[in-house]
Design an enzyme around this catalytic site. Structure first.
Site, PDB file in Angstrom:
ATOM      1  N   HIS A  23      42.075  28.079  37.151  1.00 56.05           N
ATOM      2  CA  HIS A  23      42.487  29.466  36.889  1.00 56.05           C
ATOM      3  C   HIS A  23      44.011  29.542  36.857  1.00 56.05           C
ATOM      4  O   HIS A  23      44.632  30.201  37.693  1.00 56.05           O
ATOM      5  CB  HIS A  23      41.920  30.446  37.927  1.00 56.05           C
ATOM      6  CG  HIS A  23      40.478  30.786  37.704  1.00 56.05           C
ATOM      7  ND1 HIS A  23      39.715  31.496  38.617  1.00 56.05           N
ATOM      8  CD2 HIS A  23      39.648  30.532  36.663  1.00 56.05           C
ATOM      9  CE1 HIS A  23      38.495  31.647  38.133  1.00 56.05           C
ATOM     10  NE2 HIS A  23      38.416  31.084  36.963  1.00 56.05           N
ATOM     11  N   HIS A  79      26.878  30.731  31.454  1.00 59.32           N
ATOM     12  CA  HIS A  79      28.179  31.391  31.625  1.00 59.32           C
ATOM     13  C   HIS A  79      29.102  30.884  30.519  1.00 59.32           C
ATOM     14  O   HIS A  79      29.044  29.700  30.169  1.00 59.32           O
ATOM     15  CB  HIS A  79      28.710  31.000  33.005  1.00 59.32           C
ATOM     16  CG  HIS A  79      30.035  31.532  33.420  1.00 59.32           C
ATOM     17  ND1 HIS A  79      30.549  32.730  33.008  1.00 59.32           N
ATOM     18  CD2 HIS A  79      30.964  30.998  34.263  1.00 59.32           C
ATOM     19  CE1 HIS A  79      31.741  32.913  33.582  1.00 59.32           C
ATOM     20  NE2 HIS A  79      32.016  31.882  34.334  1.00 59.32           N
ATOM     21  N   HIS A 147      30.510  35.404  38.556  1.00 62.18           N
ATOM     22  CA  HIS A 147      31.641  36.284  38.746  1.00 62.18           C
ATOM     23  C   HIS A 147      32.143  36.926  37.453  1.00 62.18           C
ATOM     24  O   HIS A 147      33.161  37.611  37.469  1.00 62.18           O
ATOM     25  CB  HIS A 147      32.790  35.466  39.382  1.00 62.18           C
ATOM     26  CG  HIS A 147      33.375  34.432  38.459  1.00 62.18           C
ATOM     27  ND1 HIS A 147      34.702  34.486  38.067  1.00 62.18           N
ATOM     28  CD2 HIS A 147      32.854  33.374  37.802  1.00 62.18           C
ATOM     29  CE1 HIS A 147      34.958  33.468  37.251  1.00 62.18           C
ATOM     30  NE2 HIS A 147      33.848  32.796  37.076  1.00 62.18           N
ATOM     31  N   ASP A 166      28.246  29.466  38.720  1.00 64.39           N
ATOM     32  CA  ASP A 166      29.380  29.475  39.660  1.00 64.39           C
ATOM     33  C   ASP A 166      28.978  29.878  41.089  1.00 64.39           C
ATOM     34  O   ASP A 166      29.563  29.393  42.067  1.00 64.39           O
ATOM     35  CB  ASP A 166      30.472  30.420  39.161  1.00 64.39           C
ATOM     36  CG  ASP A 166      31.284  29.831  38.018  1.00 64.39           C
ATOM     37  OD1 ASP A 166      31.443  28.599  37.964  1.00 64.39           O
ATOM     38  OD2 ASP A 166      31.766  30.607  37.179  1.00 64.39           O
ATOM     39  N   TYR A 194      36.143  28.913  47.883  1.00 64.60           N
ATOM     40  CA  TYR A 194      35.658  29.326  46.559  1.00 64.60           C
ATOM     41  C   TYR A 194      35.175  30.781  46.620  1.00 64.60           C
ATOM     42  O   TYR A 194      35.518  31.597  45.759  1.00 64.60           O
ATOM     43  CB  TYR A 194      34.514  28.389  46.145  1.00 64.60           C
ATOM     44  CG  TYR A 194      34.062  28.536  44.718  1.00 64.60           C
ATOM     45  CD1 TYR A 194      34.599  27.738  43.713  1.00 64.60           C
ATOM     46  CD2 TYR A 194      33.086  29.461  44.362  1.00 64.60           C
ATOM     47  CE1 TYR A 194      34.176  27.860  42.404  1.00 64.60           C
ATOM     48  CE2 TYR A 194      32.655  29.588  43.059  1.00 64.60           C
ATOM     49  CZ  TYR A 194      33.205  28.783  42.086  1.00 64.60           C
ATOM     50  OH  TYR A 194      32.782  28.909  40.780  1.00 64.60           O
ATOM     51  N   HIS A 227      29.561  23.875  40.037  1.00 63.78           N
ATOM     52  CA  HIS A 227      30.682  23.124  40.620  1.00 63.78           C
ATOM     53  C   HIS A 227      30.252  22.582  41.988  1.00 63.78           C
ATOM     54  O   HIS A 227      29.626  23.308  42.773  1.00 63.78           O
ATOM     55  CB  HIS A 227      31.906  24.016  40.872  1.00 63.78           C
ATOM     56  CG  HIS A 227      32.488  24.641  39.644  1.00 63.78           C
ATOM     57  ND1 HIS A 227      33.180  23.939  38.697  1.00 63.78           N
ATOM     58  CD2 HIS A 227      32.491  25.928  39.228  1.00 63.78           C
ATOM     59  CE1 HIS A 227      33.595  24.759  37.746  1.00 63.78           C
ATOM     60  NE2 HIS A 227      33.183  25.976  38.039  1.00 63.78           N
TER      61      HIS A 227
HETATM   62 FE1  FEO Z   1      33.489  31.046  35.892  1.00 63.79          FE
HETATM   63 FE2  FEO Z   1      33.181  27.789  36.722  1.00 63.79          FE
HETATM   64  O1  FEO Z   1      33.555  29.213  35.597  1.00 63.79           O
END
Ligand code: FEO
Length: 395
Positions: A23, A79, A147, A166, A194, A227
């Protein structure tokens, strides 16, 4: 790499040991990460999610070698964010007729990023399902705001796996792929970091979604996020954690965040830490200079805290940009139920503390009356008021 994770389900993602930032520069990666994609080989062969753009060629080559691209019957895009969709355009060059299942919002994000490619995008809603043969099916669950508005989870019947994207993930590279093969201290730390940095602003959605998934009565034997570690051992432990974290989570912790010009504000920060230690030895106290410490780490510590003290010297009627940026970051994460206090040095007009109090209130903190506003450099009286501020924050 293709690693079986359960039944006819394999991990085909990318272990990103080298990743440093996510990000932009906001999320510092300290223990690697992964972009988890999965392959389900039943009557139909289904790919769930892809990987980030820089790894697209390796990803597609791996699928070509491990499964044969011509054998893929459908793709599920849980996503549209680039870390999961980045390899999709490369893949779809060779799978142009293969349907892609996703939410209506994901159509917007995919077409917004990659253009209208003529892909066979099939939109699904919560409760929709698709048969994949061998008596198994996918059940789709929209995960709006967990998210992104386009987020979705996919549940595989029979194997009882929730591919949660996510949600429930961590930026954490785990060579063994599973939570029971990971360093458990790091796993909990990274899962919380996270949540604090990515999910916390959407905590009310998290609570409702967990209730909704529970009410669907789907047995969950494994949670496979996009992830980090796959939750194989007691997968519902991370769901319980999310319920706890979404409900105004606080530990007995005071986090002090400051920046300083000529060490005066630093001295007050350390004075508050010492006072808190005397007043409440059992309270965890942490101090960060926000121009030097990692932003996402500070946010994770604020997430854990019941109170924060934020300090800056006055600079041209305002505060240092490192401090205003940090408070702005806190505001975006929508922390709730936490106290805050302000402190800082000044030489002339001294607006800094008032600016901070206003910004902390706007960021959703309960700002205490007590503050420390020290002219030129903290004297004994100022440091004595550190005791009053610490008491107000900890009582
Ligand atoms: Fe919202 Fe891992 O991307």
């Amino acid at each position: 790499m293709k690693e079986n994770i359960k039944g006819n389900v394999s991990w085909v993602g990318y272990l990103d040991w080298e990743l440093q930032k996510f990000h932009g520069d906001d999320f510092t990666i300290t223990n690697g990460s992964s972009q988890n994609a999965y392959l389900v080989e039943e009557g139909k062969t289904v790919l769930i999610d892809t990987v980030w753009t820089p790894h697209r060629s390796e990803f597609v080559d791996n699928l070509r070698k491990e499964v044969g691209l011509e054998n893929i019957d459908m793709v599920v895009m849980n996503h549209g964010e680039a870390d999961h969709s980045g390899a999709l355009p490369e893949l779809m060059k060779e799978l142009s007729d293969v349907p892609i299942y996703c939410t209506a919002n994901a159509v917007k994000s995919l077409e917004g990023q990659y253009g209208k490619k003529g892909w066979d995008l099939r939109t699904v809603k919560t409760g929709d399902s698709v048969d994949i043969g061998n008596g198994k099916k996918f059940v789709f669950i929209e995960m709006r705001m967990l998210h992104w508005p386009d987020s979705m989870a996919t549940y595989l019947t029979g194997d009882n796996i929730l591919f949660s994207n996510d949600a429930f993930g961590q930026h954490f590279a785990v060579g063994g792929l599973f939570n029971d093969t990971a360093d458990l201290c790091l796993l909990e730390k990274e899962a919380m970091r996270y949540y604090a940095n990515i999910l916390n602003p959407f905590s009310s959605f998290v609570t409702k979604k967990i209730d909704e998934i529970r009410s669907m009565g789907l047995p969950i034997d494994m949670i496979a996020p996009s992830h980090g570690a796959i939750w194989r051992d007691e997968p519902m432990q991370i769901v319980r954690k999310y319920s706890e974290w979404a409900a105004g989570y606080r530990e007995d912790q005071l986090t002090i965040v400051y920046d300083t010009m000529w060490e005066g504000t630093a001295a007050i920060a350390h004075g508050i830490a010492a006072a808190a230690g005397r007043i409440s030895p059992e309270t965890m106290v942490k101090v960060f200079n926000c121009s030097k410490a990692d932003k996402s780490e500070i946010m994770a510590e604020v997430f854990k805290s019941k109170a924060v003290a934020v300090g800056s010297p006055t600079v041209v009627g305002d505060v240092l940009t490192s401090v205003s940026g940090t408070v702005r970051y806190m505001k975006s994460l929508k922390f709730k139920g936490k106290k805050a206090g302000a402190f800082g040095c000044y030489g002339w007009s001294g607006e800094g503390v008032a600016v901070l109090k206003k910004e902390l209130a706007e960021a959703g903190f309960q700002v205490v009356e007590e503050s420390i506003r020290s002219m030129w450099k903290p004297d004994e009286k100022d440091l004595a008021s550190a005791e009053q501020l610490a008491k107000a924050l900890l009582k």
